[in-house]
Design an enzyme around this catalytic site. Structure first.
Site, mmCIF file in Angstrom:
data_model
loop_
_atom_site.group_PDB
_atom_site.id
_atom_site.type_symbol
_atom_site.label_atom_id
_atom_site.label_comp_id
_atom_site.label_asym_id
_atom_site.label_seq_id
_atom_site.Cartn_x
_atom_site.Cartn_y
_atom_site.Cartn_z
ATOM 1 N N PHE A 18 0.839 -1.202 0.000
ATOM 2 C CA PHE A 18 0.000 0.000 0.000
ATOM 3 C C PHE A 18 0.869 1.245 0.000
ATOM 4 O O PHE A 18 1.789 1.391 0.801
ATOM 5 C CB PHE A 18 -0.909 0.019 1.233
ATOM 6 C CG PHE A 18 -1.729 1.279 1.366
ATOM 7 C CD1 PHE A 18 -2.657 1.628 0.400
ATOM 8 C CD2 PHE A 18 -1.574 2.119 2.464
ATOM 9 C CE1 PHE A 18 -3.417 2.786 0.510
ATOM 10 C CE2 PHE A 18 -2.328 3.273 2.598
ATOM 11 C CZ PHE A 18 -3.255 3.609 1.614
ATOM 12 N N GLY A 19 0.554 2.159 -0.916
ATOM 13 C CA GLY A 19 1.268 3.426 -0.991
ATOM 14 C C GLY A 19 0.328 4.589 -0.743
ATOM 15 O O GLY A 19 -0.740 4.666 -1.357
ATOM 16 N N TYR A 20 0.724 5.504 0.133
ATOM 17 C CA TYR A 20 -0.114 6.656 0.466
ATOM 18 C C TYR A 20 0.598 7.978 0.208
ATOM 19 O O TYR A 20 0.057 9.047 0.468
ATOM 20 C CB TYR A 20 -0.532 6.598 1.943
ATOM 21 C CG TYR A 20 0.641 6.515 2.904
ATOM 22 C CD1 TYR A 20 1.257 7.670 3.388
ATOM 23 C CD2 TYR A 20 1.147 5.292 3.319
ATOM 24 C CE1 TYR A 20 2.342 7.595 4.246
ATOM 25 C CE2 TYR A 20 2.215 5.200 4.184
ATOM 26 C CZ TYR A 20 2.809 6.354 4.646
ATOM 27 O OH TYR A 20 3.889 6.275 5.489
ATOM 28 N N GLY A 21 1.828 7.894 -0.287
ATOM 29 C CA GLY A 21 2.609 9.084 -0.606
ATOM 30 C C GLY A 21 3.075 9.013 -2.053
ATOM 31 O O GLY A 21 2.277 8.818 -2.963
ATOM 32 N N SER A 22 4.372 9.097 -2.276
ATOM 33 C CA SER A 22 4.886 9.142 -3.646
ATOM 34 C C SER A 22 4.713 7.830 -4.393
ATOM 35 O O SER A 22 4.780 7.804 -5.626
ATOM 36 C CB SER A 22 6.362 9.554 -3.655
ATOM 37 O OG SER A 22 7.147 8.620 -2.951
ATOM 38 N N GLU A 109 13.687 2.361 2.594
ATOM 39 C CA GLU A 109 12.875 2.922 3.679
ATOM 40 C C GLU A 109 13.617 2.975 5.007
ATOM 41 O O GLU A 109 13.010 2.940 6.070
ATOM 42 C CB GLU A 109 11.584 2.110 3.822
ATOM 43 C CG GLU A 109 10.749 2.015 2.562
ATOM 44 C CD GLU A 109 10.454 3.372 1.938
ATOM 45 O OE1 GLU A 109 10.207 4.336 2.681
ATOM 46 O OE2 GLU A 109 10.481 3.471 0.707
#
Length: 256
Positions: A18-22, A109
């Site tokens: 899941f990605g919520y930024g770039s 990360e």
């Protein structure tokens, strides 16, 4: 371990990120499905310092992280409301590349983010053929928790906007990250906008407009080309595609 981890099975046959930024507009390598949707129980905030992508160790930029909603509710935040749903996208990584992608993400990360798992809810209208099951999907997500040294906590929105405007790192200006996130979120759904992101974007645009008034024609031309390039890149990444190589990725999310 996040409280969300216990809400889903420990093992599933497919690996979703899941990605919520770039990650929304700069996908990870080796995916074959990209699904818009949302998670609950969190608040998205620009409260994570970035020393490796949108800033430097000497002058860290700011990128987003997810805050546990129960923890956020105890804080004094100038943006005192947040949507129940944190929108983003989930990527299914091809089975033969899962270990490679996990290793790559762990390396990328290291600047304050840790691994968590959370239920991801696909947006309405997603073709069921693309989904592994009915209901939420177990997805890995990288979160910069309040315990990590890069976590900044609540900040005055105008000071934060000024900080973002002036910050720059190996992956480019911090403000392009902010504007790219705003544009990508708005494209996901009619309800996927984020007031925190939009307010900061508007503040940074106002700062940029003031700076343009005070700058010469050459500076304005360079800014126009920069924004045009960002818009083209963002629109291209909204299509399903498989990334060919880890080395081709300029920046994989702080997931920023």
């Amino acid at each position: 371990m996040s409280v969300h981890d216990s809400m889903v099975p420990v093992e599933l046959a497919e690996f979703w990120l899941f990605g919520y930024g770039s990650l929304i507009w700069k996908p990870p390598p080796h995916f074959d499905r990209r699904i818009p949707g949302w998670v609950t129980g969190y608040v998205r905030r620009f409260w994570q310092a970035s020393e490796d992508h949108r800033g430097t160790p000497e002058a860290p930029g700011r990128v987003v992280t997810l805050i546990d909603r129960s923890y956020w509710a105890q804080l004094t935040d100038h943006h005192d409301s947040a949507p129940e749903k944190v929108w983003g996208v989930a990527y299914r990584i091809t089975a033969d590349r899962v270990d490679e992608v996990k290793e790559y993400l762990d390396i990328r990360e290291t600047n304050g983010y840790s691994i968590h798992y959370t239920p991801f809810h696909p947006a309405e209208g997603v073709d069921s053929v693309l989904l592994p099951q009915a209901g939420p999907i177990r997805a890995l997500v990288y979160i910069g928790t309040p315990e990590n040294e890069q976590f900044t906590g609540p900040q005055d929105p105008q000071k934060l906007a000024e900080h973002i405007y002036h910050s720059h790192g190996p992956s480019g200006p911090n403000r392009e990250y902010l504007w790219g996130l705003e544009k990508s979120l708005d494209a996901l759904s009619l309800e996927s906008g984020d007031e925190h992101v939009t307010d900061l974007s508007n503040r940074v645009r106002a700062i940029a407009a003031q700076q343009e008034k005070e700058s010469g024609p050459a500076d304005k031309l360079r800014a126009a080309y920069s924004l045009a390039d960002m818009g083209t890149e963002s629109s291209q990444h909204h299509h399903f595609r498989r990334a060919g190589s880890v080395d081709e990725q300029e920046e994989t999310e702080k997931t920023s």
